[in-house]
Design a protein around this motif. Structure first.
Motif, mmCIF file in Angstrom:
data_model
loop_
_atom_site.group_PDB
_atom_site.id
_atom_site.type_symbol
_atom_site.label_atom_id
_atom_site.label_comp_id
_atom_site.label_asym_id
_atom_site.label_seq_id
_atom_site.Cartn_x
_atom_site.Cartn_y
_atom_site.Cartn_z
ATOM 1 N N VAL A 183 29.929 32.463 -1.831
ATOM 2 C CA VAL A 183 30.531 33.173 -0.708
ATOM 3 C C VAL A 183 30.813 34.596 -1.182
ATOM 4 O O VAL A 183 31.473 34.793 -2.207
ATOM 5 N N ARG A 184 30.316 35.579 -0.429
ATOM 6 C CA ARG A 184 30.383 36.965 -0.904
ATOM 7 C C ARG A 184 31.123 37.855 0.089
ATOM 8 O O ARG A 184 31.118 37.617 1.300
ATOM 9 N N SER A 185 31.704 38.894 -0.470
ATOM 10 C CA SER A 185 32.473 39.820 0.352
ATOM 11 C C SER A 185 31.554 40.597 1.288
ATOM 12 O O SER A 185 30.482 41.060 0.902
ATOM 13 N N GLU A 186 32.012 40.762 2.531
ATOM 14 C CA GLU A 186 31.313 41.610 3.483
ATOM 15 C C GLU A 186 31.927 43.005 3.525
ATOM 16 O O GLU A 186 31.455 43.869 4.271
ATOM 17 N N LEU A 187 32.981 43.210 2.733
ATOM 18 C CA LEU A 187 33.669 44.499 2.677
ATOM 19 C C LEU A 187 33.428 45.151 1.328
ATOM 20 O O LEU A 187 33.318 44.484 0.304
ATOM 21 N N VAL A 236 30.296 45.233 -1.537
ATOM 22 C CA VAL A 236 29.696 44.264 -0.624
ATOM 23 C C VAL A 236 28.804 43.340 -1.446
ATOM 24 O O VAL A 236 27.855 43.781 -2.100
ATOM 25 N N GLY A 237 29.117 42.058 -1.418
ATOM 26 C CA GLY A 237 28.400 41.087 -2.236
ATOM 27 C C GLY A 237 29.223 40.541 -3.377
ATOM 28 O O GLY A 237 28.783 39.615 -4.081
ATOM 29 N N ASP A 238 30.416 41.085 -3.597
ATOM 30 C CA ASP A 238 31.309 40.585 -4.647
ATOM 31 C C ASP A 238 31.544 39.088 -4.416
ATOM 32 O O ASP A 238 31.947 38.686 -3.316
ATOM 33 N N PRO A 239 31.282 38.221 -5.418
ATOM 34 C CA PRO A 239 31.465 36.774 -5.195
ATOM 35 C C PRO A 239 32.937 36.401 -5.082
ATOM 36 O O PRO A 239 33.744 36.752 -5.942
ATOM 37 N N ILE A 240 33.274 35.697 -4.010
ATOM 38 C CA ILE A 240 34.652 35.288 -3.738
ATOM 39 C C ILE A 240 34.860 33.821 -4.063
ATOM 40 O O ILE A 240 35.919 33.425 -4.558
ATOM 41 N N ALA A 241 33.876 33.010 -3.767
ATOM 42 C CA ALA A 241 33.986 31.562 -3.978
ATOM 43 C C ALA A 241 32.590 30.991 -4.182
ATOM 44 O O ALA A 241 31.578 31.654 -3.927
ATOM 45 N N VAL A 242 32.551 29.755 -4.668
ATOM 46 C CA VAL A 242 31.280 29.052 -4.835
ATOM 47 C C VAL A 242 31.402 27.682 -4.187
ATOM 48 O O VAL A 242 32.460 27.039 -4.262
ATOM 49 N N MET A 270 19.531 42.092 -3.620
ATOM 50 C CA MET A 270 19.667 43.514 -3.327
ATOM 51 C C MET A 270 21.123 43.956 -3.350
ATOM 52 O O MET A 270 21.433 45.120 -3.632
ATOM 53 N N LEU A 271 22.041 43.045 -3.065
ATOM 54 C CA LEU A 271 23.462 43.382 -3.085
ATOM 55 C C LEU A 271 24.074 43.299 -4.473
ATOM 56 O O LEU A 271 25.016 44.038 -4.778
ATOM 57 N N THR A 272 23.561 42.401 -5.321
ATOM 58 C CA THR A 272 24.301 42.071 -6.539
ATOM 59 C C THR A 272 23.570 42.336 -7.843
ATOM 60 O O THR A 272 24.204 42.358 -8.902
ATOM 61 N N GLY A 328 28.652 52.107 -10.160
ATOM 62 C CA GLY A 328 28.951 51.027 -9.228
ATOM 63 C C GLY A 328 30.388 50.564 -9.346
ATOM 64 O O GLY A 328 31.268 51.312 -9.766
ATOM 65 N N ALA A 329 30.631 49.306 -9.001
ATOM 66 C CA ALA A 329 32.001 48.794 -8.936
ATOM 67 C C ALA A 329 32.546 48.347 -10.288
ATOM 68 O O ALA A 329 33.764 48.278 -10.473
ATOM 69 N N TYR A 330 31.670 48.020 -11.243
ATOM 70 C CA TYR A 330 32.089 47.517 -12.549
ATOM 71 C C TYR A 330 31.200 48.097 -13.645
ATOM 72 O O TYR A 330 30.105 48.595 -13.372
#
Length: 342
Positions: free
Chosen positions: A40-44, A110-116, A283-285, A318-320
């Motif tokens: 489950v990935r972030s849409e924000l 956008v695409g940051d993993p939130i849950a599996v 493409m997101l991650t 990027g973010a990290y």
């Protein structure tokens, strides 16, 4: 032609197998009966996580496991990924930004993993993933290259990851001041994605004592060391393998959160767990490349021979910190910037 590898052709041995469909990639060799993981990935692009509700999802058909960051921590998995750091020009160290395996506290792209979600089939895992409710309060996004804007990490004030320098600045300025010809230009090196034929993927197995992770990557030893640290296992009890890989190009030379989360799921369930990225996920991650703007100044003598140059570059990490991003965008860039010019 006096020595192998010097001025001699090297015959490729693997091509026939690949060209006739004999390649063995992650999806080809995943253990029979392996469960399927979907993230489950972030849409924000930026936001504060209030809660991730997985209770109803856990009761959905075929679902064997659903985890967010707190669930990983409850399993004793609190590992945070880090990247190689460079020294700033003042002697301090570049921002040591930690990356959780699943987003904790905030999402940062956008695409940051939130849950599996781990289920008996991919369809069941995808259905459950789409039913997950994540309460996220949106924050301003940082989309430009440069300091300022909404802070992503406390460890990187003003969103500055590093301020690196190499060379003798005073000597360069003096040489440029004496140069007969000086040329300045701005070079924009756009961001790129790898878009490998085979997206990133992996599977993990746990036999009660020993962990095996197979992933489509570009090496095993660094990943093994990180798995040992993540799960507190003895090195002899961690095995990491790379099967045939459908394109890497450097992007698969770094570790990603999904590999550790899939390993944690296999360990928790005592059953093999398999994950394969979809194209949109990739493409997101997948770690991107380039994305830098360089202002260059070159000085030449009367015979148009280069006597000095300087390059001021702003790059987007990027973010990290992603593996080797800091040294790639600084020290490595400085080494290759001038090519073979004499």
């Amino acid at each position: 032609m006096d020595k192998f590898g010097k001025s001699q052709p090297v015959t490729r041995l693997e091509d026939r197998r690949f060209l006739t469909g004999g390649g063995r990639y992650i999806d080809d060799i995943a253990p029979e009966g392996a469960l399927t993981a979907v993230f489950v990935r972030s849409e924000l692009a930026h936001g504060t996580i209030g809660s991730v509700d997985l209770d109803d999802v856990r009761a959905m058909p075929g679902v064997r496991l659903a985890m967010a960051a707190d669930d990983l921590a409850a399993m004793g998995v609190s590992y945070e990924m880090t990247g190689e750091l460079v020294d700033n020009h003042d002697g301090s160290q570049g921002a040591d930004v930690k990356r959780p395996l699943l987003a904790r506290g905030k999402v940062r792209f956008v695409g940051d993993p939130i849950a599996v979600i781990v289920a008996e089939s991919r369809a069941q895992a995808k259905d459950a993933a789409e039913a997950v409710f994540a309460d996220i309060e949106e924050l301003p996004a940082k989309v430009d290259i440069g300091p300022g804007g909404a802070t992503l990490h406390d460890e990187a004030p003003d969103n500055l990851a590093f301020d690196w320098a190499k060379g003798d600045a005073a000597a360069v300025d003096a040489a440029l001041a004496q140069a007969m010809h000086v040329v300045t230009t701005r070079i924009v090196d756009n961001r790129i994605i790898v878009n490998s034929m085979e997206p990133r993927g992996c599977y993990a197995e746990w036999d009660g004592t020993r962990l095996h992770l197979a992933f489509g990557g570009q090496g095993v030893w660094g990943t093994k060391d990180e798995l040992v640290e993540c799960f507190g296992l003895e090195p002899d009890n961690v095995r990491v393998t790379n099967p045939d890989v459908g394109g890497g190009f450097g992007m698969k030379g770094m570790d990603y959160p999904e590999y550790f989360v899939v390993a944690a799921a296999a360990k928790a369930l005592g059953q093999p767990v398999h994950w394969m990225s979809e194209r949109t996920e990739a493409m997101l991650t997948d770690n991107g490349g380039r994305d830098l703007v360089s202002d260059t100044t070159l000085g030449f003598d009367a015979d148009m021979k280069l006597v000095a140059y300087k390059v001021d570059t702003v790059c987007n990490l990027g973010a990290y910190n992603s593996g080797y991003a800091q040294p790639i965008q600084s020290d490595l860039f400085a080494k290759v910037a001038m090519g073979v010019y004499d």
